[in-house]
Design a protein around this motif. Structure first.
Motif, PDB file in Angstrom:
ATOM      1  N   LEU A 213      55.652  35.703  43.517  1.00 23.41           N
ATOM      2  CA  LEU A 213      55.081  35.763  42.176  1.00 23.41           C
ATOM      3  C   LEU A 213      53.655  35.222  42.174  1.00 23.41           C
ATOM      4  O   LEU A 213      52.762  35.777  41.537  1.00 23.41           O
ATOM      5  N   PHE A 214      53.439  34.131  42.893  1.00 24.16           N
ATOM      6  CA  PHE A 214      52.091  33.580  42.995  1.00 24.16           C
ATOM      7  C   PHE A 214      51.165  34.581  43.672  1.00 24.16           C
ATOM      8  O   PHE A 214      49.999  34.711  43.299  1.00 24.16           O
ATOM      9  N   THR A 215      51.688  35.292  44.655  1.00 22.20           N
ATOM     10  CA  THR A 215      50.906  36.318  45.332  1.00 22.20           C
ATOM     11  C   THR A 215      50.487  37.407  44.358  1.00 22.20           C
ATOM     12  O   THR A 215      49.355  37.888  44.380  1.00 22.20           O
ATOM     13  N   ALA A 216      51.406  37.776  43.476  1.00 26.49           N
ATOM     14  CA  ALA A 216      51.122  38.857  42.536  1.00 26.49           C
ATOM     15  C   ALA A 216      50.064  38.480  41.517  1.00 26.49           C
ATOM     16  O   ALA A 216      49.293  39.324  41.057  1.00 26.49           O
ATOM     17  N   VAL A 217      50.016  37.203  41.131  1.00 26.34           N
ATOM     18  CA  VAL A 217      49.073  36.759  40.108  1.00 26.34           C
ATOM     19  C   VAL A 217      47.668  36.563  40.676  1.00 26.34           C
ATOM     20  O   VAL A 217      46.678  36.602  39.948  1.00 26.34           O
ATOM     21  N   THR A 218      47.555  36.403  41.987  1.00 23.72           N
ATOM     22  CA  THR A 218      46.270  36.092  42.602  1.00 23.72           C
ATOM     23  C   THR A 218      45.160  37.083  42.261  1.00 23.72           C
ATOM     24  O   THR A 218      44.026  36.657  41.996  1.00 23.72           O
ATOM     25  N   PRO A 219      45.407  38.408  42.263  1.00 20.30           N
ATOM     26  CA  PRO A 219      44.325  39.330  41.878  1.00 20.30           C
ATOM     27  C   PRO A 219      43.771  39.043  40.488  1.00 20.30           C
ATOM     28  O   PRO A 219      42.577  39.238  40.238  1.00 20.30           O
ATOM     29  N   LEU A 220      44.611  38.570  39.573  1.00 18.66           N
ATOM     30  CA  LEU A 220      44.126  38.229  38.238  1.00 18.66           C
ATOM     31  C   LEU A 220      43.261  36.980  38.272  1.00 18.66           C
ATOM     32  O   LEU A 220      42.276  36.871  37.548  1.00 18.66           O
ATOM     33  N   LEU A 221      43.618  36.031  39.128  1.00 14.89           N
ATOM     34  CA  LEU A 221      42.803  34.827  39.279  1.00 14.89           C
ATOM     35  C   LEU A 221      41.446  35.182  39.876  1.00 14.89           C
ATOM     36  O   LEU A 221      40.420  34.610  39.505  1.00 14.89           O
ATOM     37  N   ILE A 222      41.456  36.129  40.798  1.00 12.37           N
ATOM     38  CA  ILE A 222      40.198  36.603  41.374  1.00 12.37           C
ATOM     39  C   ILE A 222      39.295  37.158  40.281  1.00 12.37           C
ATOM     40  O   ILE A 222      38.094  36.877  40.232  1.00 12.37           O
ATOM     41  N   ALA A 223      39.883  37.944  39.371  1.00 13.20           N
ATOM     42  CA  ALA A 223      39.102  38.513  38.271  1.00 13.20           C
ATOM     43  C   ALA A 223      38.557  37.421  37.363  1.00 13.20           C
ATOM     44  O   ALA A 223      37.403  37.467  36.917  1.00 13.20           O
ATOM     45  N   LEU A 224      39.373  36.402  37.091  1.00  9.78           N
ATOM     46  CA  LEU A 224      38.961  35.309  36.215  1.00  9.78           C
ATOM     47  C   LEU A 224      37.800  34.519  36.827  1.00  9.78           C
ATOM     48  O   LEU A 224      36.784  34.265  36.169  1.00  9.78           O
ATOM     49  N   LEU A 225      37.933  34.116  38.094  1.00  7.37           N
ATOM     50  CA  LEU A 225      36.879  33.338  38.749  1.00  7.37           C
ATOM     51  C   LEU A 225      35.611  34.174  38.956  1.00  7.37           C
ATOM     52  O   LEU A 225      34.499  33.646  38.909  1.00  7.37           O
ATOM     53  N   SER A 226      35.806  35.469  39.171  1.00  9.59           N
ATOM     54  CA  SER A 226      34.645  36.351  39.331  1.00  9.59           C
ATOM     55  C   SER A 226      33.835  36.415  38.046  1.00  9.59           C
ATOM     56  O   SER A 226      32.606  36.497  38.068  1.00  9.59           O
ATOM     57  N   SER A 227      34.545  36.400  36.922  1.00  9.99           N
ATOM     58  CA  SER A 227      33.844  36.438  35.636  1.00  9.99           C
ATOM     59  C   SER A 227      33.048  35.161  35.408  1.00  9.99           C
ATOM     60  O   SER A 227      32.021  35.174  34.726  1.00  9.99           O
ATOM     61  N   ILE A 228      33.512  34.047  35.976  1.00 14.93           N
ATOM     62  CA  ILE A 228      32.846  32.758  35.785  1.00 14.93           C
ATOM     63  C   ILE A 228      31.679  32.585  36.756  1.00 14.93           C
ATOM     64  O   ILE A 228      30.560  32.251  36.350  1.00 14.93           O
ATOM     65  N   PHE A 229      31.941  32.820  38.042  1.00 17.65           N
ATOM     66  CA  PHE A 229      30.940  32.528  39.064  1.00 17.65           C
ATOM     67  C   PHE A 229      30.065  33.724  39.425  1.00 17.65           C
ATOM     68  O   PHE A 229      28.916  33.552  39.822  1.00 17.65           O
ATOM     69  N   LEU A 230      30.607  34.939  39.315  1.00 22.90           N
ATOM     70  CA  LEU A 230      29.833  36.129  39.655  1.00 22.90           C
ATOM     71  C   LEU A 230      29.377  36.891  38.426  1.00 22.90           C
ATOM     72  O   LEU A 230      28.818  37.985  38.531  1.00 22.90           O
ATOM     73  N   LYS A 231      29.651  36.317  37.236  1.00 20.08           N
ATOM     74  CA  LYS A 231      29.226  36.905  35.965  1.00 20.08           C
ATOM     75  C   LYS A 231      29.776  38.318  35.757  1.00 20.08           C
ATOM     76  O   LYS A 231      29.124  39.179  35.171  1.00 20.08           O
ATOM     77  N   ARG A 232      30.995  38.530  36.250  1.00 19.14           N
ATOM     78  CA  ARG A 232      31.623  39.835  36.062  1.00 19.14           C
ATOM     79  C   ARG A 232      32.376  39.821  34.726  1.00 19.14           C
ATOM     80  O   ARG A 232      33.255  38.996  34.506  1.00 19.14           O
TER      81      ARG A 232
END
Length: 294
Positions: free
Chosen positions: A97-116
């Motif tokens: 389950l943690f593996t499945a949620v990771t792509p969403l965390l990537i999107a969240l952190l990308s929006s913060i640090f990469l301004k996506r």
């Protein structure tokens, strides 16, 4: 996507076995030592091929070592090291389950640090998926299928996973992807070795068939076959390839129930459904997903 059903399905089937293979392996060796052995042996086994096969340059340039070490530490040492360590404290299904949620965390952190910029579908999907994750993980505590230590280790796994994905997305090296992968896995394994002794997890209790089969499966079927399938799918269509990751937590639960006799509670089922629903909602906004070696 339909023309790639067989390789995509086979990838998901194999990738979901990562937690199961680790569960069997820790019967013979401490989790961190098992992970370190896997990474070091992967480098040792595949290095001669690239040394002898002159098609791709094998020795990195001086300016490429920094990227190899940083990515190896994030992607291999912290991501997969914490995942392996967590198998002592969490069931295979919860881990997936943690593996499945990771792509969403990537999107969240990308929006913060990469301004996506995140779409409304991604935001809603993340909320639904994380709610499902919390439901499944917290409800599992009373039945000892996951502990607080397991949650912490899997949180480290997700965070390092996301950071490694963001790092490699903005890093360019001239090494071939497969050569870069062999080096980062090997270096990550070397960095992980001191942690084995630091956390008193450096023991190989039994040099037996169980250990041999576990390492063989992790090295050959995941590090080699599954990653080749992933490379094939990602070159065809990155978005379609990412969709196969949605099957991983579902298969993880099935494997845990079938091979390890792990209980599947109603809360775990509901949490799993919420994670999948959240991922499907977030998929309404197409995005590329990077996956570390397992």
């Amino acid at each position: 996507m339909y023309k790639n059903i067989l390789p995509g399905l086979l990838f998901a089937v194999l990738w979901a076995t990562g937690a199961i293979a680790a569960k069997f392996g820790i019967r013979s060796a401490d989790a961190l030592m098992l992970a370190s052995l896997r990474f070091l042996i992967t480098g040792i086994v595949f290095a001669p091929y690239f040394l002898l096969h002159k098609k791709h340059r094998f020795i990195p340039y001086r300016n490429e070592w920094k990227s190899i070490v940083i990515y190896g530490m994030l992607n291999t040492t912290l991501t997969l090291g914490s995942f392996f360590a967590a198998q002592k404290y969490a069931s295979a299904g919860i881990s997936m389950l943690f593996t499945a949620v990771t792509p969403l965390l990537i999107a969240l952190l990308s929006s913060i640090f990469l301004k996506r910029k995140l779409s409304r579908f991604e935001i809603v999907g993340m909320l639904v998926a994380f709610s499902g994750l919390l439901l499944a993980a917290l409800s599992a505590l009373p039945t000892a299928t996951i502990t607080v230590t397991g949650i912490i280790l899997l949180a480290v796994y997700m965070t390092a996973y996301a950071l490694s994905s963001m790092y490699i997305s903005v890093t360019r090296v001239s090494l071939h992807n497969m050569v870069f992968n062999v080096w980062q896995v090997f270096i990550g394994g070397l960095i992980l070795l001191p942690f084995c002794w630091l956390f008193k997890a450096s023991h190989v209790r039994h040099f037996d068939v169980n250990l041999l089969l576990s390492l063989t499966w992790l090295i050959i079927m995941l590090s080699f076959v599954a990653n080749l399938l992933w490379l094939y799918l990602i070159k065809k269509d990155a978005v379609s390839a990412a969709s196969w990751l949605y099957l991983v937590p579902v298969l993880g639960y099935l494997y845990g129930y079938w091979l390890l006799g792990e209980a599947v509670t109603l809360y775990a089922v509901l949490g799993g459904i919420m994670v999948i629903v959240g991922l499907v909602i977030s998929k309404r906004k197409t995005q590329d997903v990077l996956e570390p070696d397992m």
